[in-house]
Design a protein around this motif. Structure first.
Motif, PDB file in Angstrom:
ATOM      1  N   ARG A 184     -18.153   0.243   4.345  1.00  0.00           N
ATOM      2  CA  ARG A 184     -17.954   0.543   2.900  1.00  0.00           C
ATOM      3  C   ARG A 184     -18.032   2.109   2.641  1.00  0.00           C
ATOM      4  N   TYR A 199      -0.777   8.881  -0.857  1.00  0.00           N
ATOM      5  CA  TYR A 199      -0.961   9.710  -1.871  1.00  0.00           C
ATOM      6  C   TYR A 199       0.391  10.462  -1.868  1.00  0.00           C
ATOM      7  N   CYS A 243     -12.192   7.009   1.276  1.00  0.00           N
ATOM      8  CA  CYS A 243     -10.938   6.747   1.488  1.00  0.00           C
ATOM      9  C   CYS A 243     -10.463   6.523   0.050  1.00  0.00           C
ATOM     10  N   GLU A 244     -11.117   5.774  -0.779  1.00  0.00           N
ATOM     11  CA  GLU A 244     -10.874   5.672  -2.215  1.00  0.00           C
ATOM     12  C   GLU A 244     -10.884   6.905  -3.077  1.00  0.00           C
ATOM     13  N   ARG A 245     -11.756   7.713  -2.650  1.00  0.00           N
ATOM     14  CA  ARG A 245     -11.917   8.984  -3.459  1.00  0.00           C
ATOM     15  C   ARG A 245     -10.888   9.717  -3.345  1.00  0.00           C
ATOM     16  N   ILE A 299      -5.146   5.343   2.771  1.00  0.00           N
ATOM     17  CA  ILE A 299      -5.214   4.089   3.008  1.00  0.00           C
ATOM     18  C   ILE A 299      -6.140   3.811   4.232  1.00  0.00           C
ATOM     19  N   TYR A 300      -7.051   2.834   3.879  1.00  0.00           N
ATOM     20  CA  TYR A 300      -8.034   2.475   5.010  1.00  0.00           C
ATOM     21  C   TYR A 300      -7.441   1.024   5.925  1.00  0.00           C
ATOM     22  N   ARG A 313     -14.769   3.501   3.536  1.00  0.00           N
ATOM     23  CA  ARG A 313     -14.044   3.049   2.273  1.00  0.00           C
ATOM     24  C   ARG A 313     -14.028   3.646   1.093  1.00  0.00           C
ATOM     25  N   ASP A 314     -15.163   4.021   0.826  1.00  0.00           N
ATOM     26  CA  ASP A 314     -15.612   4.848  -0.522  1.00  0.00           C
ATOM     27  C   ASP A 314     -14.715   6.267  -0.225  1.00  0.00           C
ATOM     28  N   ALA A 350      -7.509   8.645  -2.068  1.00  0.00           N
ATOM     29  CA  ALA A 350      -6.560   8.200  -2.125  1.00  0.00           C
ATOM     30  C   ALA A 350      -5.787   8.089  -0.801  1.00  0.00           C
ATOM     31  N   GLY A 360      -8.758  -3.724  -0.693  1.00  0.00           N
ATOM     32  CA  GLY A 360      -7.833  -2.479  -0.513  1.00  0.00           C
ATOM     33  C   GLY A 360      -7.619  -1.976   0.829  1.00  0.00           C
ATOM     34  N   PRO A 385       0.873  -1.204   0.103  1.00  0.00           N
ATOM     35  CA  PRO A 385       0.051  -0.086   0.060  1.00  0.00           C
ATOM     36  C   PRO A 385       0.862   1.343  -0.093  1.00  0.00           C
TER      37      PRO A 385
END
Length: 282
Positions: free
Chosen positions: A188, A6, A194-196, A200-201, A191-192, A198, A242, A3
């Motif tokens: 979720r 950013y 976090c994904e948006r 790390i979860y 996590r969403d 960048a 992820g 991992p």
């Protein structure tokens, strides 16, 4: 694949958590390192952690020839409402001073002059971000800018709080650490975010919060198919969606098994089924 934040810092793919170890903290941290863990998570919060004993273990490891740079060290600033009477700072001081005092105490406990990750243990309230949260975060941003903390993050955070922090902060979090329940879609919503952004979860209590998943016939069938344990299936799933998982096991066998979960892959369909396992009918 490791991992990577950013701001281009790589983390080990598994982390050893040191909560609730008490007097056994040093021996268990040494055991975890001997088993292969390179990332250690703790907190400057005596009610649940013993950060100084983590440091004792690290000193012994370093004396045997290991280097500080071989390890990823993460600890936390815990606000007064998460502490008992033993605060690592002057509880009458302003919040900026509390953060600095706690951080300096952590450096001393861990026998290091920098931290790989410094995490706010949790916002001051369950919804929204108050002036106290922003003052603490700005103090943490200064530690990041100084180079003493290579990344900063937040734990026990909701989706709305994290979104607000990402949108308004000068330096957005690099990591988020939350308890992860299958019954809540494995966190979720957070996590969403976090994904948006960048981020790390880091997921903790992946096993203890989800006993029903470990005993689920589908997870047990995947364990049999892969020559694995149900715990390994959960940890491998978490990595493939992820997450960076934490384990706090005190078992040498389980430490080895946990780290060995990367020897197999789950299919996209298998990952999707585990991701939604709490919502299965029948």
């Amino acid at each position: 694949m490791a991992p990577t934040t950013y701001n281009q810092i790589s983390l080990p793919s598994f982390m050893y958590g040191t909560a609730w170890k008490k007097e056994a903290t040093a021996s268990l941290v040494k055991l975890a390192i001997e088993s292969g863990f390179k990332a250690i998570d703790t907190a400057n919060q005596l009610i649940h952690y013993d950060e100084a004993r983590v440091g004792e273990a690290l000193q012994e490891v370093w004396k045997k020839g290991a280097s500080r740079q071989d390890f990823f060290l993460q600890t936390k600033f815990t606000p007064v409402n998460g502490q008992d009477h033993r605060t690592p700072y002057d509880r009458a001081a302003d919040l900026t001073t509390q953060v600095r005092q706690s951080f300096d105490s952590s450096l001393s406990h861990l026998h290091t002059d920098y931290l790989d990750s410094y995490v706010l243990h949790g916002p001051y309230s369950r919804s929204g971000l108050k002036p106290s949260d922003w003052e603490v975060w700005q103090a943490m941003e200064e530690l990041y800018r100084s180079g003493k903390a290579r990344m900063i993050g937040v734990s026990n955070v909701s989706e709305d709080q994290l979104s607000l922090l990402c949108e308004k902060a000068s330096v957005r979090p690099m990591v988020v650490q939350n308890r992860c329940f299958a019954s809540h879609g494995w966190d979720r919503d957070v996590r969403d975010v976090c994904e948006r952004f960048a981020i790390i979860y880091q997921g903790f209590s992946l096993l203890t919060a989800n006993p029903g998943v470990l005993s689920h016939p589908y997870v047990r069938s995947l364990a049999t198919k892969n020559g694995a344990t149900p715990a390994q299936i959960v940890f491998r799933f978490s990595m493939q969606v992820g997450m960076l998982p934490l384990t706090g096991t005190s078992s040498a066998r389980h430490m080895k098994e946990d780290l060995d979960c990367e020897r197999f892959d789950l299919s996209d369909d298998e990952v999707d089924k585990i991701d939604n396992i709490a919502f299965w009918k029948g």
